[in-house]
Design a protein around this motif. Structure first.
Motif, mmCIF file in Angstrom:
data_model
loop_
_atom_site.group_PDB
_atom_site.id
_atom_site.type_symbol
_atom_site.label_atom_id
_atom_site.label_comp_id
_atom_site.label_asym_id
_atom_site.label_seq_id
_atom_site.Cartn_x
_atom_site.Cartn_y
_atom_site.Cartn_z
ATOM 1 N N ASP A 40 -20.802 -13.761 -4.076
ATOM 2 C CA ASP A 40 -21.168 -14.347 -2.785
ATOM 3 C C ASP A 40 -20.592 -13.582 -1.604
ATOM 4 O O ASP A 40 -21.066 -13.723 -0.470
ATOM 5 N N GLU A 41 -19.539 -12.800 -1.840
ATOM 6 C CA GLU A 41 -18.907 -12.069 -0.744
ATOM 7 C C GLU A 41 -19.640 -10.771 -0.436
ATOM 8 O O GLU A 41 -19.387 -10.137 0.586
ATOM 9 N N ASN A 42 -20.545 -10.363 -1.303
ATOM 10 C CA ASN A 42 -21.278 -9.108 -1.138
ATOM 11 C C ASN A 42 -22.550 -9.376 -0.342
ATOM 12 O O ASN A 42 -23.384 -10.198 -0.734
ATOM 13 N N ASN A 43 -22.700 -8.681 0.760
ATOM 14 C CA ASN A 43 -23.852 -8.900 1.627
ATOM 15 C C ASN A 43 -25.179 -8.457 0.999
ATOM 16 O O ASN A 43 -26.255 -8.731 1.543
ATOM 17 N N ASP A 44 -25.075 -7.738 -0.131
ATOM 18 C CA ASP A 44 -26.303 -7.340 -0.817
ATOM 19 C C ASP A 44 -26.984 -8.528 -1.489
ATOM 20 O O ASP A 44 -28.141 -8.433 -1.898
ATOM 21 N N TYR A 45 -26.259 -9.614 -1.629
ATOM 22 C CA TYR A 45 -26.809 -10.799 -2.294
ATOM 23 C C TYR A 45 -27.113 -11.880 -1.262
ATOM 24 O O TYR A 45 -26.400 -12.039 -0.269
ATOM 25 N N GLY A 46 -28.137 -12.642 -1.536
ATOM 26 C CA GLY A 46 -28.477 -13.760 -0.655
ATOM 27 C C GLY A 46 -29.943 -14.109 -0.725
ATOM 28 O O GLY A 46 -30.771 -13.321 -1.210
ATOM 29 N N LEU A 47 -30.283 -15.281 -0.252
ATOM 30 C CA LEU A 47 -31.670 -15.742 -0.266
ATOM 31 C C LEU A 47 -32.391 -15.292 1.004
ATOM 32 O O LEU A 47 -31.781 -15.207 2.073
ATOM 33 N N PRO A 48 -33.683 -15.008 0.916
ATOM 34 C CA PRO A 48 -34.441 -14.604 2.108
ATOM 35 C C PRO A 48 -34.454 -15.708 3.164
ATOM 36 O O PRO A 48 -34.553 -16.899 2.840
ATOM 37 N N THR A 49 -34.376 -15.300 4.396
ATOM 38 C CA THR A 49 -34.225 -16.269 5.489
ATOM 39 C C THR A 49 -35.490 -17.062 5.769
ATOM 40 O O THR A 49 -35.434 -18.085 6.449
ATOM 41 N N LYS A 50 -36.656 -16.628 5.244
ATOM 42 C CA LYS A 50 -37.894 -17.375 5.457
ATOM 43 C C LYS A 50 -38.143 -18.434 4.382
ATOM 44 O O LYS A 50 -39.169 -19.116 4.410
ATOM 45 N N LEU A 51 -37.182 -18.587 3.466
ATOM 46 C CA LEU A 51 -37.351 -19.547 2.376
ATOM 47 C C LEU A 51 -37.563 -20.952 2.932
ATOM 48 O O LEU A 51 -36.761 -21.445 3.722
ATOM 49 N N ASN A 52 -38.646 -21.589 2.475
ATOM 50 C CA ASN A 52 -39.004 -22.931 2.934
ATOM 51 C C ASN A 52 -38.669 -23.997 1.899
ATOM 52 O O ASN A 52 -38.285 -25.115 2.244
ATOM 53 N N LEU A 87 -24.083 -23.442 -5.393
ATOM 54 C CA LEU A 87 -25.131 -22.753 -4.644
ATOM 55 C C LEU A 87 -24.461 -21.690 -3.774
ATOM 56 O O LEU A 87 -23.258 -21.756 -3.498
ATOM 57 N N PRO A 88 -25.204 -20.713 -3.329
ATOM 58 C CA PRO A 88 -24.571 -19.592 -2.611
ATOM 59 C C PRO A 88 -24.059 -19.988 -1.236
ATOM 60 O O PRO A 88 -24.510 -20.964 -0.626
ATOM 61 N N LYS A 89 -23.107 -19.217 -0.778
ATOM 62 C CA LYS A 89 -22.661 -19.350 0.607
ATOM 63 C C LYS A 89 -23.803 -18.989 1.556
ATOM 64 O O LYS A 89 -24.762 -18.350 1.170
ATOM 65 N N GLY A 90 -23.638 -19.398 2.794
ATOM 66 C CA GLY A 90 -24.607 -19.005 3.817
ATOM 67 C C GLY A 90 -25.897 -19.804 3.793
ATOM 68 O O GLY A 90 -26.871 -19.414 4.442
ATOM 69 N N MET A 91 -25.924 -20.913 3.055
ATOM 70 C CA MET A 91 -27.141 -21.727 3.025
ATOM 71 C C MET A 91 -27.517 -22.211 4.429
ATOM 72 O O MET A 91 -28.687 -22.389 4.736
ATOM 73 N N GLN A 92 -26.487 -22.403 5.278
ATOM 74 C CA GLN A 92 -26.771 -22.896 6.627
ATOM 75 C C GLN A 92 -27.569 -21.890 7.447
ATOM 76 O O GLN A 92 -28.143 -22.239 8.480
ATOM 77 N N ASN A 93 -27.642 -20.634 7.004
ATOM 78 C CA ASN A 93 -28.387 -19.604 7.730
ATOM 79 C C ASN A 93 -29.867 -19.573 7.354
ATOM 80 O O ASN A 93 -30.634 -18.818 7.964
ATOM 81 N N LEU A 94 -30.262 -20.378 6.376
ATOM 82 C CA LEU A 94 -31.675 -20.420 5.980
ATOM 83 C C LEU A 94 -32.430 -21.320 6.953
ATOM 84 O O LEU A 94 -32.721 -22.488 6.692
ATOM 85 N N ALA A 95 -32.761 -20.749 8.094
ATOM 86 C CA ALA A 95 -33.290 -21.539 9.210
ATOM 87 C C ALA A 95 -34.695 -22.066 8.974
ATOM 88 O O ALA A 95 -35.189 -22.884 9.760
ATOM 89 N N SER A 96 -35.343 -21.615 7.885
ATOM 90 C CA SER A 96 -36.692 -22.115 7.575
ATOM 91 C C SER A 96 -36.694 -23.113 6.429
ATOM 92 O O SER A 96 -37.744 -23.678 6.112
ATOM 93 N N LEU A 97 -35.527 -23.342 5.800
ATOM 94 C CA LEU A 97 -35.479 -24.220 4.623
ATOM 95 C C LEU A 97 -35.736 -25.674 5.008
ATOM 96 O O LEU A 97 -35.014 -26.246 5.829
ATOM 97 N N LYS A 98 -36.771 -26.249 4.404
ATOM 98 C CA LYS A 98 -37.137 -27.636 4.704
ATOM 99 C C LYS A 98 -37.064 -28.539 3.464
ATOM 100 O O LYS A 98 -36.887 -29.750 3.604
ATOM 101 N N ASN A 99 -37.229 -27.962 2.280
ATOM 102 C CA ASN A 99 -37.274 -28.775 1.068
ATOM 103 C C ASN A 99 -36.242 -28.258 0.069
ATOM 104 O O ASN A 99 -36.275 -27.091 -0.320
#
Length: 623
Positions: free
Chosen positions: A424-436, A449-461
């Protein structure tokens, strides 16, 4: 009741004893009635009704203006004479009439009848000789019916579980206007249409044949299939070894679904370039797709299901003659236990948006090879649905940059998945920001679940179900990196054996519309401290469902503050004994309480102690 309009359903007619009692309904005078449903409810142990039902149905004669008639489980041998007078009928459905031998009187004229459905009438022998206006005829489970009427307007014909004699009576002239034909569950049928040349059915657009194990031929002669055919579906016909025409000649064919050992791909035969949907099911000998698939320039969707010998989609990935068509939009592969790779070059499929892979245990990696662009998915990709991956331990690197358009991710039945990303500390890993949409189901070893979930600004479900090692709901009081995004609209939490309360900060989910909590046996209260303002539900909540939680003794105190709440459902929470002291919000429109004996008793209408708190709610269901 004389002026009743629209539809009328009458059930329990087995309790009506005679014609006089039936006539008291006075249906004959209800001239504004458009639809009528008459049902006898009986099981195998009850009387068959053939004596009394004749008189009861005779007494239930409707007005001649009736448009639709549905009769179920009538026990009589024949239908009453008044059927002849319903000249305005457009639709008749007869279901589970096990004693009926004659549906209509011999002189019956039904000039307006457009749709006739006969379901499970095993003794039915005769239909009217002529049904001039019928465009849809559905017959299922009428084994004694030996012939069809003249059907000059027929467009859709479904014959399921019918006798061979009736099918063999069909001739080309009676089907000349037919557009959709479905024949199925005919165990003894060897030739589908013995007296019909399929090529002469020049209006036929859809042909479905299923579960005819003795079928060897589709029709007589060598004429082949009509070129007007748009959809062909063959399922469960193991003795059908060849088609009556070369498939490439079907220049209108858009959808092809084959569940058989037919040689679809050979040097002598190819698929038409017009095809948009190709489904291949249960082809035991299929080891790879053939050359020339790129020539299917209209193909949008490819589904492969239960092909145990399929090792790779193409036998030679290095040969340019092999490959998927560039316009392909969706690929689904189900239950191919020996498939070990997807083809190279998928990144060049610029229209490709959806990949579904279920039960392909030899597929060890998710098509994102860090050192090889040939194994990557296209940037346009939006939906990934994977299940039953026994060896998947994490998602690959660089998902944010390699799949920037990914909107929906579903992961199910991956027992080795401990975390979505190994670091989770490696910036190469993470979910795409358009994930809905993110759905994770039955991953028994997933711990976080991974860190940075709060940055998924499109996540609705977000749905998390049956992940027993996941102890917290990703809202870390000390670390914003573990919070959920405020854009979340729907949250589903199911089968969390270790969850004992919801976390702090739920009010910050200011877009949350729906919250469903199911099967959390250690959940003793929604919040550990109802008096602490840091705990609580967001006021935007419209739907709240709580079920299968055996230990909570009460609902949150400040429920009345949920000023948007309209639907509240509580089921199988036996220890909840009362509603909050301040009551429920005035906005509530629907309240459902089930398998909550203590709460149900307090919410009984008029005399329950909590009834004054809910009497303002328009719809209350305490079952």
């Amino acid at each position: 009741m004389r002026n009743i309009k629209g539809r009328l359903d009458i059930s329990g007619l087995e309790d009506v004893q005679n014609i006089e009692a039936a006539k008291e309904a006075n249906l004959k005078d209800k001239k504004y009635l458009n639809e009528l449903s008459l049902e006898w409810v009986r099981d195998d142990s009850s009387q068959d009704g053939r004596v009394t039902d004749d008189g009861v149905l005779e007494g239930l004669q409707p007005h001649a203006n009736l448009k639709k008639l549905h009769i179920k489980s009538y026990g009589g041998v024949s239908f009453p004479s008044w059927m002849s007078h319903l000249s305005n009928l457009t639709c008749i459905t007869v279901e589970d009439c096990r004693n009926c031998e004659h549906l209509f009187p011999l002189d019956c004229q039904l000039p307006s009848l457009c749709k006739l459905t006969l379901q499970n009438c095993p003794k039915l022998q005769v239909l009217p000789a002529d049904l001039p206006a019928v465009t849809e005829l559905h017959i299922n489970g009428c084994g004694e019916l030996s012939a069809l009427p003249r059907l000059p307007s027929i467009c859709e014909l479904k014959l399921h579980s019918c006798g061979v004699k009736m099918l063999l009576s069909l001739t080309t002239p009676c089907l000349i206007s037919l557009q959709r034909l479905s024949i199925g569950r005919c165990d003894q049928l060897e030739c589908c249409l013995e007296k019909v040349s399929l090529q002469d059915l020049t209006s036929l657009q859809e042909l479905q044949i299923f579960r005819c194990p003795q079928l060897k031929s589709l029709g007589y002669g060598e004429g082949g299939l009509p070129t007007t055919l748009k959809s062909l579906n063959i399922d469960g016909c193991p003795n059908l070894k060849s088609m009556p025409t070369r498939l490439e000649n079907l220049t209108s064919l858009v959808e092809l679904s084959i569940v058989t050992q037919l040689p679809l791909f050979s040097q002598e035969s190819a698929l038409p370039t017009t095809i948009e949907v190709l489904k291949i099911f249960s082809c035991d000998n299929l080891k790879s797709l053939p050359k020339g698939m790129q020539s299917l320039t209209s193909l949008k969707k490819l589904v492969i299901h239960k092909c145990p010998q399929l090792h790779s989609l193409f036998s030679d990935d290095e040969n340019n003659d092999y490959g998927l068509p560039t316009e392909l939009n969706a690929l689904e592969i189900h239950t191919c236990p020996n498939l070990n790779s997807l083809p190279k070059g998928m990144q060049s499929l610029t229209s490709f948006t959806k990949l579904v892979i279920h039960e392909c245990p030899q597929l060890h990696y998710l098509f994102l090879d860090d050192g090889n662009n040939d194994h990557r998915l296209p940037f346009t990709f939006t939906t990934l649905d994977i299940s039953a991956f026994p060896n998947l331990m994490s998602l690959p690197k660089w998902m944010q940059s390699l799949l920037p358009c990914l909107k929906e991710l579903k992961i199910k039945d991956c027992p080795q998945l401990h975390s979505l990303f190994p670091d989770d500390e490696n910036n190469d890993y993470g979910l795409p920001t358009k994930l809905n949409t993110l759905k994770i189901h039955t991953c028994p070893n997933l711990k976080s679940l991974p860190k940075g979930m709060q940055n998924l600004a499109s996540l609705k479900n977000l749905m998390i179900r049956e992940c027993p090692q996941l102890h917290s709901l990703f809202l870390d009081d000390e670390n914003n990196d573990h919070r959920l995004p405020t854009t979340l609209v729907h949250l589903y939490i199911g089968a969390f054996p270790n969850l004992n309360s919801l976390p702090k900060g739920m009010q910050s989910l200011t877009s949350l519309n729906s919250l469903r909590i199911n099967s959390c046996p250690q959940l003793f209260s929604l919040f550990p401290d109802d008096n602490n303002n840091e705990y609580g539900l967001p006021t935007t909540l419209v739907h709240l469902y709580i079920g299968g939680c055996e230990n909570p003794k009460s609902l949150p105190k400040r429920m009345q503050n949920l000023t948007s709440l309209e639907y509240l459902s509580i089921w199988n929470c036996p220890e909840i004994a009362f509603l909050p002291e301040d009551g429920l919000p005035t906005t509530l429109r629907y309240l459902h309480i089930s398998e909550c004996p203590k709460l149900k008793e307090r919410c009984q209408k008029n005399n329950g102690r909590d009834w004054p708190k809910i009497q303002h709610i328009p719809y209350i269901d305490c079952s």
